[in-house]
Design a protein around this motif. Structure first.
Motif, PDB file in Angstrom:
ATOM      1  N   GLY A  20      40.990  16.725  65.438  1.00  0.00           N
ATOM      2  CA  GLY A  20      39.009  16.754  65.729  1.00  0.00           C
ATOM      3  C   GLY A  20      39.213  16.013  67.449  1.00  0.00           C
ATOM      4  N   ARG A  21      40.065  16.047  68.060  1.00  0.00           N
ATOM      5  CA  ARG A  21      39.390  15.922  69.216  1.00  0.00           C
ATOM      6  C   ARG A  21      39.493  17.057  70.300  1.00  0.00           C
ATOM      7  N   VAL A  22      39.039  17.290  71.070  1.00  0.00           N
ATOM      8  CA  VAL A  22      39.047  19.172  71.938  1.00  0.00           C
ATOM      9  C   VAL A  22      39.998  18.896  73.075  1.00  0.00           C
ATOM     10  N   LYS A  23      40.990  20.032  72.984  1.00  0.00           N
ATOM     11  CA  LYS A  23      41.965  20.081  74.402  1.00  0.00           C
ATOM     12  C   LYS A  23      41.767  21.356  75.348  1.00  0.00           C
ATOM     13  N   TYR A  24      42.072  21.221  76.455  1.00  0.00           N
ATOM     14  CA  TYR A  24      41.525  22.473  77.061  1.00  0.00           C
ATOM     15  C   TYR A  24      42.966  22.080  78.017  1.00  0.00           C
ATOM     16  N   ALA A  25      42.959  23.587  78.941  1.00  0.00           N
ATOM     17  CA  ALA A  25      44.041  23.517  79.814  1.00  0.00           C
ATOM     18  C   ALA A  25      43.257  23.156  81.405  1.00  0.00           C
ATOM     19  N   LYS A  26      43.915  22.842  81.914  1.00  0.00           N
ATOM     20  CA  LYS A  26      43.346  22.517  84.033  1.00  0.00           C
ATOM     21  C   LYS A  26      43.202  23.779  84.085  1.00  0.00           C
ATOM     22  N   VAL A  27      42.887  23.836  85.008  1.00  0.00           N
ATOM     23  CA  VAL A  27      41.930  24.439  85.954  1.00  0.00           C
ATOM     24  C   VAL A  27      42.808  25.166  87.119  1.00  0.00           C
ATOM     25  N   GLY A  28      43.174  25.631  88.193  1.00  0.00           N
ATOM     26  CA  GLY A  28      43.514  26.462  89.459  1.00  0.00           C
ATOM     27  C   GLY A  28      44.776  26.546  89.036  1.00  0.00           C
ATOM     28  N   ARG A  29      45.312  26.843  87.608  1.00  0.00           N
ATOM     29  CA  ARG A  29      46.883  27.395  87.853  1.00  0.00           C
ATOM     30  C   ARG A  29      46.762  28.586  87.504  1.00  0.00           C
ATOM     31  N   ARG A  30      46.082  29.722  87.950  1.00  0.00           N
ATOM     32  CA  ARG A  30      46.328  30.929  87.664  1.00  0.00           C
ATOM     33  C   ARG A  30      46.365  32.582  88.687  1.00  0.00           C
ATOM     34  N   HIS A  31      45.932  31.873  89.747  1.00  0.00           N
ATOM     35  CA  HIS A  31      46.754  32.199  90.925  1.00  0.00           C
ATOM     36  C   HIS A  31      47.235  31.289  92.820  1.00  0.00           C
ATOM     37  N   ASN A  32      47.471  31.974  93.151  1.00  0.00           N
ATOM     38  CA  ASN A  32      47.724  31.125  94.492  1.00  0.00           C
ATOM     39  C   ASN A  32      48.563  29.992  94.212  1.00  0.00           C
ATOM     40  N   MET A  33      49.429  29.883  93.197  1.00  0.00           N
ATOM     41  CA  MET A  33      50.582  29.183  93.003  1.00  0.00           C
ATOM     42  C   MET A  33      51.598  28.559  93.590  1.00  0.00           C
ATOM     43  N   HIS A  34      52.133  29.434  94.608  1.00  0.00           N
ATOM     44  CA  HIS A  34      53.285  29.628  95.980  1.00  0.00           C
ATOM     45  C   HIS A  34      52.351  28.403  97.071  1.00  0.00           C
ATOM     46  N   GLN A  35      51.412  28.414  97.151  1.00  0.00           N
ATOM     47  CA  GLN A  35      50.377  27.194  98.020  1.00  0.00           C
ATOM     48  C   GLN A  35      50.680  25.867  97.952  1.00  0.00           C
ATOM     49  N   LYS A  36      50.797  25.377  96.162  1.00  0.00           N
ATOM     50  CA  LYS A  36      50.458  24.099  95.771  1.00  0.00           C
ATOM     51  C   LYS A  36      52.098  23.240  95.131  1.00  0.00           C
ATOM     52  N   SER A  37      51.919  22.727  95.803  1.00  0.00           N
ATOM     53  CA  SER A  37      53.233  21.384  95.824  1.00  0.00           C
ATOM     54  C   SER A  37      53.785  21.525  93.820  1.00  0.00           C
ATOM     55  N   GLU A  38      54.788  22.002  93.963  1.00  0.00           N
ATOM     56  CA  GLU A  38      55.467  21.032  92.604  1.00  0.00           C
ATOM     57  C   GLU A  38      55.200  20.196  91.921  1.00  0.00           C
ATOM     58  N   LYS A  39      54.978  19.073  92.375  1.00  0.00           N
ATOM     59  CA  LYS A  39      54.136  17.891  91.939  1.00  0.00           C
ATOM     60  C   LYS A  39      52.939  18.495  91.116  1.00  0.00           C
ATOM     61  N   ASN A  40      51.680  19.308  92.132  1.00  0.00           N
ATOM     62  CA  ASN A  40      50.369  19.326  91.723  1.00  0.00           C
ATOM     63  C   ASN A  40      51.025  20.328  90.254  1.00  0.00           C
ATOM     64  N   LYS A  41      52.075  21.127  90.298  1.00  0.00           N
ATOM     65  CA  LYS A  41      52.316  22.547  89.239  1.00  0.00           C
ATOM     66  C   LYS A  41      52.414  21.772  88.477  1.00  0.00           C
ATOM     67  N   ARG A  42      53.747  20.960  88.370  1.00  0.00           N
ATOM     68  CA  ARG A  42      54.397  19.988  87.309  1.00  0.00           C
ATOM     69  C   ARG A  42      52.923  19.625  86.387  1.00  0.00           C
TER      70      ARG A  42
END
Length: 67
Positions: A20-42
């Motif tokens: 019964g808990r509510v689950k959702y995906a984190k925001v910020g994963r759609r585009h500009n992934m090359h700018q984000k650090s590997e730690k952030n992407k994990r």
């Protein structure tokens, strides 16, 4: 009683777990992934659960999704 309408935008963003808990995906994963650090992407790989105070609002938007 007539059927209640579900909020379509909320249906695309939230899922209910078996407990019964509510689950959702984190925001910020759609585009500009090359700018984000590997730690952030994990961090995007893990699902997040809404706190109970916020889950009350989602349950109102999705009357047939929760228990």
């Amino acid at each position: 009683m007539p059927k209640l309408k579900s909020n379509r935008a909320a249906m695309k963003r939230y899922r209910f777990t078996a407990s019964g808990r509510v689950k959702y995906a984190k925001v910020g994963r759609r585009h500009n992934m090359h700018q984000k650090s590997e730690k952030n992407k994990r961090g995007f790989n893990h699902a997040v659960y809404l706190p109970k105070q916020d889950a009350v609002h989602v349950e109102r938007l999705l009357p047939y999704g929760s228990r």
